[in-house]
Design an enzyme around this catalytic site. Structure first.
Site, mmCIF file in Angstrom:
data_model
loop_
_atom_site.group_PDB
_atom_site.id
_atom_site.type_symbol
_atom_site.label_atom_id
_atom_site.label_comp_id
_atom_site.label_asym_id
_atom_site.label_seq_id
_atom_site.Cartn_x
_atom_site.Cartn_y
_atom_site.Cartn_z
ATOM 1 N N SER A 211 0.844 -1.199 0.000
ATOM 2 C CA SER A 211 0.000 0.000 0.000
ATOM 3 C C SER A 211 0.876 1.245 0.000
ATOM 4 O O SER A 211 2.042 1.180 -0.401
ATOM 5 C CB SER A 211 -0.933 -0.030 1.222
ATOM 6 O OG SER A 211 -1.895 0.984 1.128
ATOM 7 N N ASN A 212 0.336 2.369 0.431
ATOM 8 C CA ASN A 212 1.116 3.613 0.500
ATOM 9 C C ASN A 212 0.571 4.473 1.642
ATOM 10 O O ASN A 212 -0.319 4.041 2.374
ATOM 11 C CB ASN A 212 1.059 4.348 -0.840
ATOM 12 C CG ASN A 212 -0.367 4.618 -1.249
ATOM 13 O OD1 ASN A 212 -1.090 5.347 -0.578
ATOM 14 N ND2 ASN A 212 -0.804 4.010 -2.342
ATOM 15 N N HIS A 213 1.096 5.683 1.755
ATOM 16 C CA HIS A 213 0.817 6.499 2.944
ATOM 17 C C HIS A 213 -0.432 7.376 2.831
ATOM 18 O O HIS A 213 -0.640 8.246 3.677
ATOM 19 C CB HIS A 213 2.006 7.413 3.240
ATOM 20 C CG HIS A 213 3.259 6.664 3.548
ATOM 21 N ND1 HIS A 213 3.407 5.923 4.698
ATOM 22 C CD2 HIS A 213 4.407 6.511 2.847
ATOM 23 C CE1 HIS A 213 4.606 5.363 4.702
ATOM 24 N NE2 HIS A 213 5.228 5.693 3.582
#
Ligand code: PMT
Length: 401
Positions: A211-213
């Site tokens: 995923s990412n932030h």
């Protein structure tokens, strides 16, 4: 007609209070969400239980909730409503309102409310035509309060004349008319938008994902701003921990594929799309049904591309649809953003750079540059994401209205 409208109903102590049971039913049936605030005197005429049951929200009458000292927050209530309707408004309550007195929850909420206020007076005929009542009503009108005139008929005293609270159906008509008159002033009334927000998660096994932030803050602020401009909003959101704004439809997804399916399906019936999600570009080729065990020193995971939602929408777009994309860059920012504007067939792209402090993921602020397909470039200061959303939506409005 009142779909999604939030109506605070203030009830003061008059025999006409019994009619508010019908009024609440009518408002709820018309699609409104209703919260009831009662003066202590009104609870003698109709029970809070009746009103909480019909409104599906607690009917509040006191400042203090319980022995633990919890309180009913009149400021929050005042900010919640799209309209504060006080019906019935007794001579006593409207006199206090006109003077700014504040000795019960209803009056405190009136002083806190930022939304428009309407009152439906109810009292005996001599009280209604008394000079002090006339004066108080005039004062309230000057303060911007809309008066739903009392009606003539048989009164509880046995006398006949002006002073009966307007019938619930007439109050509903007045409210519907009020929202109808307000409606055309909102520039995106009648438009529908789909917004993607937050990250996607691409599972590797039942416990891990790529995923990412992204926190969803930027996308959620945009959804909220579109709603404020009258737009119907469908929010397709990846997993985030912040509270979603009030939208017409919230679709929660996990993966890029799920986001693609939901967004494409909704886009067909939309005028606008804003693609603010940070979609994972790759996903694990295989998804293990069981937790992958820790064994060797190294583990190689094969990744494959996820669908490009923006590019898919760009292909489907008709002349009447307008797509705003985002570009999150760390280098060659301007060149990459313009390249995405063209390759994904966007009408406008919002560039944010991770190189600028306070910009991009997670922060409450963002600094953006907007490019459109007519070679316009607009640079904005670092601002909170709510203000950034206002800037973006204003630029959309200029181009679609
Ligand atoms: O959520 P926050 O913490 O508030 O952070 C906001 C944000 C930084 C995530 C947001 O402002 C932002 O920049 N979103 C886009 C992030 C991104 O993925 O940018 P990109 O340059 O990789 O993608 C370009 C465009 O294509 C974007 O509109 C993206 O939504 C879209 N895209 C990308 C890949 C993909 N598979 N499908 C897509 O639709």
């Amino acid at each position: 007609m009142l779909q999604g409208k939030k109506i605070l109903l203030g009830i003061s102590g008059s025999i006409a209070a019994y009619k508010t049971a019908f009024l609440v039913r009518l408002l709820v049936k018309a699609g409104a969400e209703v919260k009831v605030i009662m003066t202590p005197a009104s609870t003698e005429f109709i029970s809070p239980l009746t009103l909480s049951t019909l409104s599906k929200n607690p009917a509040l009458s006191r400042f203090v909730k319980n022995d633990a000292g919890e309180w009913n927050n009149h400021v929050e209530l005042g900010l919640w409503g799209d309209l504060f309707l006080i019906a019935p408004a007794t001579a006593n309550t409207l006199a206090k309102m006109s003077q700014g007195l504040c000795d019960n929850l209803l009056l405190a909420t009136y002083l806190s409310a930022r939304c428009p206020v309407m009152i439906a007076p109810a009292m005996d005929l001599d009280m209604y035509k008394h000079p002090s009542t006339t004066r108080n009503l005039e004062l309230l009108k000057k303060d911007g309060v809309e008066i739903i005139d009392a009606e003539s008929g048989e009164l509880a005293s046995g006398l006949t004349g002006m002073g009966r609270m307007a019938e619930p159906e007439h109050i509903l008509n007045a409210i519907e008319l009020f929202f109808k008159q307000e409606a055309p002033t909102l520039p995106l009334r009648g438009k529908r938008a789909v917004i993607t927000a937050g990250p996607t998660q691409e599972p590797l096994d039942p416990v891990r994902f790529i995923s990412n932030h992204s926190t969803g803050k930027m996308g959620y602020a945009l959804a909220d701003q579109l709603k404020k401009q009258g737009c119907e909003v469908i929010l397709v959101s990846g997993p985030v921990s912040i509270t979603p704004p009030e939208v017409d439809k919230l679709i929660k997804i996990q993966t890029a594929k799920e986001m693609l399916d939901a967004t494409v399906a909704e886009f067909q019936n939309c005028d606008l799309a804003i693609l603010c999600a940070a979609v994972a570009d790759y996903r694990p080729k295989e998804q293990s049904p069981e937790k992958i065990k820790k064994r060797d020193q190294e583990l190689t995971i094969e990744l494959i591309k996820t669908p490009d939602i923006a590019a898919e929408l760009g292909k489907l777009k008709s002349d009447k649809q307008f797509i705003t994309g985002f570009a999150l860059e760390t280098q060659n920012e301007e060149k990459n953003a313009i390249s995405k504007l063209n390759s994904k067939n966007f009408d406008m792209i919002v560039l944010n750079s991770l190189k600028i402090a306070g910009s991009g993921f997670g922060h409450d602020t963002n600094k953006i540059t907007i490019f459109d397909k007519h070679n316009n470039k607009l640079q904005f200061e670092l601002k909170d994401k709510k203000s950034v959303a206002e800037d973006i939506v204003n630029e959309i409005i200029k181009r679609v209205i």
